[in-house]
Scaffold this motif. Structure first.
Motif, mmCIF file in Angstrom:
data_model
loop_
_atom_site.group_PDB
_atom_site.id
_atom_site.type_symbol
_atom_site.label_atom_id
_atom_site.label_comp_id
_atom_site.label_asym_id
_atom_site.label_seq_id
_atom_site.Cartn_x
_atom_site.Cartn_y
_atom_site.Cartn_z
ATOM 1 N N ILE A 181 0.918 -1.182 -0.208
ATOM 2 C CA ILE A 181 0.175 0.093 -0.084
ATOM 3 C C ILE A 181 0.856 1.324 0.143
ATOM 4 O O ILE A 181 0.426 2.424 -0.607
ATOM 5 C CB ILE A 181 -0.988 0.041 1.170
ATOM 6 C CG1 ILE A 181 -2.031 -1.153 1.084
ATOM 7 C CG2 ILE A 181 -1.635 1.239 1.366
ATOM 8 C CD1 ILE A 181 -2.861 -1.284 2.288
ATOM 9 N N GLY A 182 2.021 1.132 0.722
ATOM 10 C CA GLY A 182 2.772 2.405 0.613
ATOM 11 C C GLY A 182 3.299 3.113 -0.354
ATOM 12 O O GLY A 182 3.131 4.259 -0.804
ATOM 13 N N PRO A 183 3.754 2.212 -1.220
ATOM 14 C CA PRO A 183 4.252 2.713 -2.495
ATOM 15 C C PRO A 183 3.117 3.312 -3.380
ATOM 16 O O PRO A 183 2.898 4.143 -4.325
ATOM 17 C CB PRO A 183 5.095 1.733 -3.317
ATOM 18 C CG PRO A 183 5.536 0.875 -2.003
ATOM 19 C CD PRO A 183 4.614 0.910 -1.032
ATOM 20 N N PRO A 346 2.547 12.627 0.253
ATOM 21 C CA PRO A 346 2.551 11.639 -0.414
ATOM 22 C C PRO A 346 3.583 10.636 0.060
ATOM 23 O O PRO A 346 3.814 9.584 0.520
ATOM 24 C CB PRO A 346 2.240 11.516 -1.768
ATOM 25 C CG PRO A 346 1.641 12.933 -1.981
ATOM 26 C CD PRO A 346 2.304 13.864 -1.087
ATOM 27 N N LYS A 347 4.793 11.261 -0.116
ATOM 28 C CA LYS A 347 6.010 10.523 0.112
ATOM 29 C C LYS A 347 6.310 10.045 1.651
ATOM 30 O O LYS A 347 6.664 9.130 2.060
ATOM 31 C CB LYS A 347 7.313 11.406 -0.337
ATOM 32 C CG LYS A 347 7.383 11.196 -1.932
ATOM 33 C CD LYS A 347 8.853 12.136 -1.998
ATOM 34 C CE LYS A 347 9.050 12.054 -3.809
ATOM 35 N NZ LYS A 347 10.319 12.713 -3.952
ATOM 36 N N GLY A 348 5.714 11.145 2.428
ATOM 37 C CA GLY A 348 5.822 11.029 3.838
ATOM 38 C C GLY A 348 4.875 9.940 4.170
ATOM 39 O O GLY A 348 5.187 9.035 5.249
ATOM 40 N N ILE A 349 3.736 9.729 3.909
ATOM 41 C CA ILE A 349 2.906 8.772 4.006
ATOM 42 C C ILE A 349 3.184 7.456 3.648
ATOM 43 O O ILE A 349 3.121 6.433 4.401
ATOM 44 C CB ILE A 349 1.245 9.122 3.374
ATOM 45 C CG1 ILE A 349 0.728 10.279 3.810
ATOM 46 C CG2 ILE A 349 0.481 7.808 3.781
ATOM 47 C CD1 ILE A 349 -0.596 10.820 3.471
ATOM 48 N N ALA A 350 3.896 7.328 2.250
ATOM 49 C CA ALA A 350 4.191 6.111 1.906
ATOM 50 C C ALA A 350 5.423 5.593 2.784
ATOM 51 O O ALA A 350 5.723 4.466 3.063
ATOM 52 C CB ALA A 350 4.961 6.434 0.357
#
Length: 392
Positions: A181-183, A346-350
């Motif tokens: 899910i992360g990417p 988005p990168k932080g969440i991933a």
């Protein structure tokens, strides 16, 4: 009676034999004193720690590869060769290791022919993975491509389940889901992770290429473990001693040599050898730094590859995949510091989801080791009790 429990850190590389009966195996117990088993603890071997350190030191490889592309590098097969062509650095350590173990017969310490053949095939497959990774690294920022490479752990876990017999636990399954899910978060919005001024088609092509590279690398790791377990048996006097680290270096050298041949063939077809002098002249950091970047990148990738091979041989392919996932935060920091890449929402969440999955796996592994230790303790206690009852 004293009971000793030993845990093998390398089921794929170590063979346990008990051909000569010992006193503990044949002598009847002389005492009926109940001994409480000492709780077993899982402690990684020095070779596992050494290999993990090599992986961390080799974290500069992806950074240098991105620097090559950012400052004007465009040769894909050359960049793939950098990831796998550092194997000649292992020739001297291999020679020293074989010389030190010559009492067991140098020929007996070399890779078995079938394992060498399997290593050559896997090296060619790994070269294809490096080429696809180069495609993704050319199109995406290092921070984005690193997050996508974190999915390699999920692919490694799936292929280890299929080929090695890995059993999923709730924690490992949770890690696989989170690392998948992360990417995917990077593709939620049209601008999430995409550099300014880059076409959407180029970004999505690099996105898919990075996922494909992670899948190929995730396939290679379990296959290496299977090959070493199936074809790594030795003969002669060397069969009675644990495989030396020279086995790890030889396997890496064979895979590196085979992969390098594939990359050299690709470079010849694409005319990379003729293009290198022109590319060096127009490199953004200068001609001298161009060659320094290439050399440093090859060395860094070789350390990374050797560390991964050591983790596979001395522990498991899944642990190797985990260490690759550990590089994720380090790659993020290096990309922000040296390449001044933007670290957006988005990168932080991933990143948080990927680290959550990594932590979940580590916790699950610790719980699993603790459960196995408790079962071993109960088994030892039951055998000790049976021997005491059988004593006259």
């Amino acid at each position: 009676m004293a009971a000793t429990v030993t845990a093998s850190a390398s089921p794929a590389m170590q063979e346990i034999s008990c051909k000569t009966p010992t006193a503990a195996c044949t002598s009847p117990p002389r005492t009926t004193t109940t001994t409480t088993p000492t709780p077993a603890r899982y402690m990684p071997s020095p070779l596992v720690l050494f290999s993990a350190c090599l992986v961390l030191i080799g974290a500069g490889g992806p950074l240098l590869l991105r620097i090559y592309f950012v400052h004007g590098g465009q040769r894909l097969w050359l960049s793939a060769a950098l990831q796998i062509s550092g194997w000649p650095l292992l020739l001297a350590p291999i020679g020293v290791s074989l010389f030190r173990g010559r009492r067991h017969g140098v020929l007996n310490l070399l890779l078995p022919p079938r394992l060498a053949g399997a290593g050559a095939v896997l090296g060619a497959l790994y070269a294809a993975s490096c080429f696809v990774y180069a495609l993704g690294s050319q199109a995406l920022p290092l921070s984005s491509s690193s997050l996508l490479q974190a999915t390699q752990l999920a692919f490694t876990a799936v292929f280890a389940f299929l080929f090695v017999g890995l059993r999923f636990t709730p924690f490992s399954a949770n890690a696989v889901v989170l690392l998948t899910i992360g990417p995917a978060v990077l593709g939620v919005g049209p601008g999430s992770g995409k550099p300014a001024g880059e076409a959407s088609k180029t970004y999505w092509t690099g996105f898919c290429e990075s996922i494909a590279a992670a899948a190929l690398a995730g396939l290679v790791l379990p296959l290496v473990e299977v090959a070493m377990a199936r074809y790594g048996r030795r003969t002669g006097p060397a069969a009675r001693v644990p495989p030396p680290y020279a086995t790890v270096m030889q396997m890496q050298a064979v895979m590196g040599a085979a992969g390098t041949m594939v990359c050299l063939l690709g470079m010849t077809v694409k005319g990379d050898f003729q293009a290198v002098p022109k590319e060096a002249a127009g490199f953004g950091l200068g001609k001298t730094n161009y060659y320094l970047v290439l050399i440093a990148d090859a060395v860094a990738w070789q350390l990374l590859n050797l560390g991964i091979m050591g983790l596979i041989a001395c522990a498991s392919s899944l642990l190797a995949g985990i260490m690759i996932a550990v590089l994720l935060p380090l790659s993020e920091v290096l990309a922000v510091i040296f390449l001044h890449e933007k670290f957006d929402g988005p990168k932080g969440i991933a990143l948080v989801l990927s680290l959550w999955g990594f932590t979940s796996y580590l916790y699950g592994e610790r719980a699993q080791k603790k459960l196995e230790a408790q079962k071993n303790e109960q088994l030892v206690a039951m055998k000790t009790g049976d021997l005491e009852l059988a004593a006259p």
